[in-house]
Design a protein around this motif. Structure first.
Motif, mmCIF file in Angstrom:
data_model
loop_
_atom_site.group_PDB
_atom_site.id
_atom_site.type_symbol
_atom_site.label_atom_id
_atom_site.label_comp_id
_atom_site.label_asym_id
_atom_site.label_seq_id
_atom_site.Cartn_x
_atom_site.Cartn_y
_atom_site.Cartn_z
ATOM 1 N N PRO A 199 85.822 52.030 35.400
ATOM 2 C CA PRO A 199 86.136 51.803 33.980
ATOM 3 C C PRO A 199 87.405 52.451 33.456
ATOM 4 C CG PRO A 199 84.378 53.423 34.217
ATOM 5 C CD PRO A 199 84.663 52.921 35.588
ATOM 6 N N ALA A 200 88.092 53.265 34.246
ATOM 7 C CA ALA A 200 89.264 53.987 33.734
ATOM 8 C C ALA A 200 90.294 53.089 33.060
ATOM 9 C CB ALA A 200 89.908 54.787 34.871
ATOM 10 N N PRO A 201 90.588 51.864 33.585
ATOM 11 C CA PRO A 201 91.628 51.052 32.940
ATOM 12 C C PRO A 201 91.254 50.543 31.558
ATOM 13 C CG PRO A 201 91.198 50.290 35.196
ATOM 14 C CD PRO A 201 90.093 51.230 34.818
ATOM 15 N N PHE A 202 89.974 50.639 31.175
ATOM 16 C CA PHE A 202 89.531 49.977 29.951
ATOM 17 C C PHE A 202 89.878 50.750 28.684
ATOM 18 C CE2 PHE A 202 86.066 49.251 26.793
ATOM 19 C CZ PHE A 202 86.428 47.959 26.442
ATOM 20 N N ALA A 203 89.721 52.079 28.689
ATOM 21 C CA ALA A 203 89.853 52.868 27.464
ATOM 22 C C ALA A 203 91.209 52.701 26.764
ATOM 23 C CB ALA A 203 89.573 54.338 27.755
ATOM 24 N N PRO A 204 92.334 52.749 27.476
ATOM 25 C CA PRO A 204 93.615 52.571 26.771
ATOM 26 C C PRO A 204 93.729 51.197 26.105
ATOM 27 C CG PRO A 204 93.964 53.477 28.960
ATOM 28 C CD PRO A 204 92.539 53.062 28.901
ATOM 29 N N TRP A 205 93.212 50.171 26.766
ATOM 30 C CA TRP A 205 93.273 48.838 26.173
ATOM 31 C C TRP A 205 92.412 48.772 24.915
ATOM 32 C CZ3 TRP A 205 89.807 45.202 24.673
ATOM 33 C CH2 TRP A 205 90.354 43.957 24.294
ATOM 34 N N LEU A 206 91.264 49.421 24.927
ATOM 35 C CA LEU A 206 90.348 49.368 23.795
ATOM 36 C C LEU A 206 91.023 49.868 22.519
ATOM 37 C CD1 LEU A 206 87.397 48.792 22.899
ATOM 38 C CD2 LEU A 206 86.894 51.201 23.399
ATOM 39 N N GLU A 207 91.815 50.918 22.644
ATOM 40 C CA GLU A 207 92.501 51.455 21.463
ATOM 41 C C GLU A 207 93.539 50.463 20.938
ATOM 42 O OE1 GLU A 207 91.414 54.126 19.858
ATOM 43 O OE2 GLU A 207 89.861 54.011 21.409
ATOM 44 N N GLU A 208 94.256 49.787 21.834
ATOM 45 C CA GLU A 208 95.224 48.781 21.401
ATOM 46 C C GLU A 208 94.517 47.637 20.664
ATOM 47 O OE1 GLU A 208 98.140 47.355 24.162
ATOM 48 O OE2 GLU A 208 97.983 49.177 25.384
ATOM 49 N N TRP A 209 93.382 47.228 21.199
ATOM 50 C CA TRP A 209 92.631 46.132 20.580
ATOM 51 C C TRP A 209 92.135 46.523 19.193
ATOM 52 C CZ3 TRP A 209 87.019 45.995 20.140
ATOM 53 C CH2 TRP A 209 86.515 44.768 19.670
ATOM 54 N N ARG A 210 91.619 47.741 19.063
ATOM 55 C CA ARG A 210 91.144 48.197 17.755
ATOM 56 C C ARG A 210 92.283 48.234 16.734
ATOM 57 N NH1 ARG A 210 86.961 52.588 20.245
ATOM 58 N NH2 ARG A 210 85.022 51.506 19.670
ATOM 59 N N ALA A 211 93.454 48.652 17.200
ATOM 60 C CA ALA A 211 94.607 48.670 16.300
ATOM 61 C C ALA A 211 94.958 47.251 15.845
ATOM 62 C CB ALA A 211 95.794 49.327 16.998
ATOM 63 N N ARG A 212 94.844 46.308 16.770
ATOM 64 C CA ARG A 212 95.143 44.919 16.410
ATOM 65 C C ARG A 212 94.106 44.377 15.415
ATOM 66 N NH1 ARG A 212 95.441 40.842 14.492
ATOM 67 N NH2 ARG A 212 96.057 38.778 15.303
ATOM 68 N N LEU A 213 92.849 44.743 15.573
ATOM 69 C CA LEU A 213 91.807 44.276 14.664
ATOM 70 C C LEU A 213 92.053 44.734 13.230
ATOM 71 C CD1 LEU A 213 88.468 44.761 16.663
ATOM 72 C CD2 LEU A 213 89.652 42.619 16.194
ATOM 73 N N THR A 214 92.602 45.920 13.085
ATOM 74 C CA THR A 214 92.826 46.428 11.733
ATOM 75 C C THR A 214 93.799 45.539 10.954
ATOM 76 O OG1 THR A 214 94.625 47.882 12.469
ATOM 77 C CG2 THR A 214 92.379 48.804 12.455
ATOM 78 N N LYS A 215 94.692 44.842 11.640
ATOM 79 C CA LYS A 215 95.641 43.954 10.959
ATOM 80 C C LYS A 215 94.929 42.755 10.344
ATOM 81 C CE LYS A 215 99.559 45.190 13.900
ATOM 82 N NZ LYS A 215 100.627 44.685 14.793
#
Length: 480
Positions: free
Chosen positions: A386-402
């Motif tokens: 699962p290590a590759p997932f966490a950094p992507w999750l933060e980018e996705w959450r930032a995109r959702l806020t828009k």
């Protein structure tokens, strides 16, 4: 027993060189496995209540009044190699019914015996592929993906020889039509422009009444195939045998032989036992779609008044498939990620997730379904690493806020785009193996559960699980 379907057999009114008139070959002891009552009602069929009578009809032993049984002829490129004559080698179309809403459908018995196009085959099907087609085609329909449907399945009481002695069976397939790219190729290869024109007119009238001439048909089919292949990829589906004889002009999925849904995601995933070079791998499907459409364009050229101008026009149209597919695919991915608006970086965000899923051995369906929950960080559970997932999750959450969507709306949007349940290969195989032992309960349970693929249910939680290492199915077979 007298049974009448609302037949109006327009294909049978085409010239005789489009088909061979042939009745199904009778079987010795038909027995009903399943009848799709909701589909029968959709078609406006009045069916007997007795299972034995239903078995006689859907084995081909008893023909409904108004049937004009025939086997269609077509050609095709199979794994890129040209076959000048193929055709329904184990299928007989009973006719076309006009449903209460005016929609027209073919009813075809698959596994109905030898035809002139059997190419030394026995024309029969064994139980495994029949159950597989029933399960997967009905699952695709429930997922909202254009597809042929399964109306019935029967045992024949006869043995067919494949890897060994296997029980015979027949599936009744329902389609908007069985017109294929290979149908056009058959007549183009014979320079039969009269038949090509008749086929063009028939196809436009049946599927795209607003289309004008060969150009209009080609553009309509390009759009339908772009939408279809994007939908396949959105649920991790790999067709496995995208030959030109398996591409319909209607834009429906057809031929569920060596198909499969991915468990762990990888763009080069192949299941088909006959796809040795990976021609039809998951990520190759859009390019193969374009290749097949180029073959359709070539087959339509004889109907154009200026060949050189037509080549230029058709080349531009087929080259435009990539852009049309990308638009459809990016739309699918935005829905899967819960993005209500469209921004330039959305595709890159989606592709980054897919790359990380491949790196981390993530289950395709579970990743997106868990991401759709109120606790999307749980999607890490779908990763072997699962290590590759966490950094992507933060980018996705930032995109959702828009977008600023309320959380409940985001969850509902994503759960409508990301199924909780697919026909996993090991569960399909489990159902087949149980049926070979006389137990159809797993088949019926799986088929029933798959009719509601977007709802999490505790009673079918086991069907949602990814396979254990010892349960993995790594190859699928065409079943001919």
């Amino acid at each position: 027993m007298t049974v009448a379907f609302p037949f109006d057999n327009s294909y049978a009114r085409l010239p005789d060189r489009f088909f061979t008139r042939q009745a199904p070959v009778p079987v010795s002891a038909p027995k009903l496995i399943a009848i799709n009552t909701p589909l029968a009602e959709r078609l406006g069929l009045s069916l007997p209540n007795d299972d034995a009578d239903l078995a006689e009809i859907f084995a081909g032993n008893t023909l409904p009044d108004g049937a004009t049984p025939l086997a269609q002829v077509y050609a095709g490129h199979q794994f890129g190699g040209w076959s000048p004559q193929l055709g329904d080698g184990r299928a007989v179309m009973l006719g076309e019914v006009v449903a209460p809403d005016g929609a027209r459908f073919d009813i075809q018995l698959k596994g109905a015996g030898q035809t002139p196009y059997s190419r030394m085959g026995d024309g029969r099907a064994w139980l495994g592929p029949v159950l597989r087609e029933y399960i997967v085609s009905e699952a695709m329909a429930a997922l909202g993906i254009p597809t042929t449907r399964a109306l019935a399945a029967v045992e024949t009481g006869d043995i067919v020889l494949r890897e060994g002695r296997m029980p015979g069976a027949i599936v009744t397939r329902v389609a908007a039509s069985h017109i294929r790219v290979g149908t056009f190729q058959f007549f183009a290869a014979r320079q039969d422009t009269e038949a090509l024109q008749a086929l063009l007119d028939h196809t436009i009238a049946r599927h795209y009444p607003g289309a004008e001439g060969p150009s209009g048909l080609l553009n309509a089919v390009i759009g339908a195939q772009a939408k279809l292949i994007a939908a396949w990829m959105g649920v991790g589906f790999i067709h496995g045998v995208m030959n030109t004889d398996n591409m319909t002009l209607s834009g429906e999925t057809i031929d569920y032989g060596p198909c499969a849904f991915m468990d762990a995601y990888h763009p080069e995933m192949v299941f088909s036992s006959i796809d040795h070079g990976g021609r039809y791998a998951y990520a190759n499907q859009p390019q193969i779609g374009a290749w097949n459409l180029a073959q359709l364009a070539t087959a339509l050229l004889p109907l154009m008044p200026d060949r050189d101008a037509a080549i230029e026009e058709f080349t531009e149209a087929v080259n435009g498939f990539a852009g049309r597919f990308d638009a459809e695919w990016h739309g699918v991915l935005r829905a899967k990620l819960g993005l209500a608006s469209e921004e330039d970086g959305d595709a890159a965000l989606a592709f980054d997730l897919l790359n990380r899923m491949a790196q981390g051995g993530a289950d395709f369906t579970q990743t997106f379904r868990l991401l759709s929950s109120p606790t999307p960080d749980r999607a890490a559970e779908a990763f072997a690493a699962p290590a590759p997932f966490a950094p992507w999750l933060e980018e996705w959450r930032a995109r959702l806020t828009k977008d600023g969507l309320p959380e409940a709306r985001r969850v509902a949007m994503m759960q409508a785009a990301n199924p909780a349940l697919i026909p996993r290969n090991h569960r399909v195989e489990e159902a087949i193996q149980a049926a070979l032992g006389g137990d159809y309960a797993p088949f019926h349970r799986l088929n029933s559960a798959l009719q509601d693929p977007f709802t999490d249910r505790a009673d079918i939680a086991d069907l949602q699980l990814a396979p254990r290492q010892d349960e993995r199915v790594t190859q699928t077979f065409c079943g001919t």
